[in-house]
Design a protein around this motif. Structure first.
Motif, PDB file in Angstrom:
ATOM      1  N   ARG A  71       0.836  -1.210   0.000  1.00 55.93           N
ATOM      2  CA  ARG A  71       0.000   0.000   0.000  1.00 55.93           C
ATOM      3  C   ARG A  71       0.871   1.261   0.000  1.00 55.93           C
ATOM      4  NH1 ARG A  71      -3.796  -1.428   4.868  1.00 55.93           N
ATOM      5  NH2 ARG A  71      -4.379   0.770   4.734  1.00 55.93           N
ATOM      6  N   ILE A  75       1.099   4.163  -3.037  1.00 53.35           N
ATOM      7  CA  ILE A  75       0.983   5.622  -2.846  1.00 53.35           C
ATOM      8  C   ILE A  75       2.141   6.348  -3.527  1.00 53.35           C
ATOM      9  CG2 ILE A  75       1.119   7.481  -1.110  1.00 53.35           C
ATOM     10  CD1 ILE A  75      -0.418   5.574   0.783  1.00 53.35           C
ATOM     11  N   GLN A  88      -2.288  14.825   1.126  1.00 52.00           N
ATOM     12  CA  GLN A  88      -3.055  13.628   1.487  1.00 52.00           C
ATOM     13  C   GLN A  88      -2.207  12.360   1.338  1.00 52.00           C
ATOM     14  OE1 GLN A  88      -5.973  13.577   3.048  1.00 52.00           O
ATOM     15  NE2 GLN A  88      -5.788  15.800   2.995  1.00 52.00           N
ATOM     16  N   ALA A  89      -1.402  12.294   0.295  1.00 51.79           N
ATOM     17  CA  ALA A  89      -0.535  11.128   0.077  1.00 51.79           C
ATOM     18  C   ALA A  89       0.487  10.997   1.209  1.00 51.79           C
ATOM     19  CB  ALA A  89       0.175  11.233  -1.271  1.00 51.79           C
ATOM     20  N   LYS A  91       0.164  12.179   4.289  1.00 56.62           N
ATOM     21  CA  LYS A  91      -0.561  11.784   5.502  1.00 56.62           C
ATOM     22  C   LYS A  91      -0.922  10.304   5.471  1.00 56.62           C
ATOM     23  CE  LYS A  91      -2.478  16.218   6.898  1.00 56.62           C
ATOM     24  NZ  LYS A  91      -3.681  16.937   7.296  1.00 56.62           N
ATOM     25  N   GLN A  92      -1.336   9.822   4.321  1.00 54.60           N
ATOM     26  CA  GLN A  92      -1.687   8.401   4.180  1.00 54.60           C
ATOM     27  C   GLN A  92      -0.456   7.523   4.373  1.00 54.60           C
ATOM     28  OE1 GLN A  92      -4.675   7.107   4.018  1.00 54.60           O
ATOM     29  NE2 GLN A  92      -3.937   5.018   3.890  1.00 54.60           N
ATOM     30  N   ARG A  93       0.662   7.943   3.812  1.00 49.60           N
ATOM     31  CA  ARG A  93       1.912   7.193   3.976  1.00 49.60           C
ATOM     32  C   ARG A  93       2.331   7.155   5.451  1.00 49.60           C
ATOM     33  NH1 ARG A  93       6.846   6.301   0.463  1.00 49.60           N
ATOM     34  NH2 ARG A  93       8.407   5.727   2.005  1.00 49.60           N
ATOM     35  N   ASP A  94       2.255   8.308   6.123  1.00 51.47           N
ATOM     36  CA  ASP A  94       2.593   8.365   7.552  1.00 51.47           C
ATOM     37  C   ASP A  94       1.698   7.420   8.357  1.00 51.47           C
ATOM     38  OD1 ASP A  94       4.553  10.240   7.055  1.00 51.47           O
ATOM     39  OD2 ASP A  94       3.370  11.954   7.760  1.00 51.47           O
ATOM     40  N   LYS A  95       0.415   7.415   8.037  1.00 52.73           N
ATOM     41  CA  LYS A  95      -0.539   6.557   8.731  1.00 52.73           C
ATOM     42  C   LYS A  95      -0.171   5.076   8.531  1.00 52.73           C
ATOM     43  CE  LYS A  95      -5.471   5.492   8.816  1.00 52.73           C
ATOM     44  NZ  LYS A  95      -6.756   5.727   8.164  1.00 52.73           N
ATOM     45  N   LEU A  96       0.190   4.722   7.309  1.00 53.87           N
ATOM     46  CA  LEU A  96       0.558   3.335   7.015  1.00 53.87           C
ATOM     47  C   LEU A  96       1.869   2.942   7.705  1.00 53.87           C
ATOM     48  CD1 LEU A  96      -0.442   3.170   3.258  1.00 53.87           C
ATOM     49  CD2 LEU A  96      -1.507   1.915   5.150  1.00 53.87           C
ATOM     50  N   GLU A  99       1.069   2.210  11.180  1.00 49.25           N
ATOM     51  CA  GLU A  99       0.397   0.908  11.209  1.00 49.25           C
ATOM     52  C   GLU A  99       1.427  -0.223  11.124  1.00 49.25           C
ATOM     53  OE1 GLU A  99      -2.834  -1.504   8.464  1.00 49.25           O
ATOM     54  OE2 GLU A  99      -2.876   0.685   8.426  1.00 49.25           O
TER      55      GLU A  99
END
Length: 154
Positions: A71, A75, A88-89, A91-96, A99
């Motif tokens: 994932r 991104i 947004q990309a 932030k999504q990468r940081d979230k992953l 995780e």
């Protein structure tokens, strides 16, 4: 006569190089995993009992991590066209990535139930050492080529 000898020498060199390229082994994930397991068992001094309890959990963790890595890679494949999309990309990468760390933390707790902390510490170090050695051995991207690519990106 010299031209014929030179031509034959050139043909032999080309055949030799082509033969070397076909002898190179392709990457095998199964062989990589097996080699890593052997290396970890030896380097961390795991007993057969410890290894039989540890590696099913370890492989389970790696499967979950691979899904998250895929994932993250997805991104990074295409850069968004606007600032909002880039934000947004990121932030999504940081979230992953958080995780990913959470999965690792959860499995470290599970590992501690099957092997002592000192051996888990050695396993973590052995895994890092194995990956460094494999990268060095494969020499995926030579340093000179890397430097040229970096200059081209600026």
């Amino acid at each position: 006569m010299k031209k014929i000898v030179l031509f034959l020498g050139l043909v032999m060199a080309v055949i030799s190089i082509a033969a070397q390229d076909t002898n190179k082994q392709k990457f095998s994930p199964e062989k990589f995993r097996e080699d890593m397991e052997r290396f970890i068992v030896k380097d961390a001094c795991l007993t057969p009992t410890e290894a039989s309890k540890f590696f099913p959990l370890y492989n389970e963790m790696n499967k979950k991590q691979r899904v998250i890595f895929d994932r993250i890679r997805q991104i990074g494949r295409t850069k968004p066209t606007d600032e909002d999309g880039c934000k947004q990309a990121i932030k999504q990468r940081d979230k992953l990535e958080l995780e990913l760390k959470k999965v690792q933390q959860t499995y470290h707790e599970k590992f501690l139930n099957v092997i002592p902390a000192s051996k888990l510490f050695d396993v973590i170090k052995a895994e890092e050492k194995f990956h460094r050695r494999m990268l060095k051995k494969s020499n995926v991207v030579p340093q000179a080529k890397n430097a040229k690519q970096d200059k081209g990106r600026k």
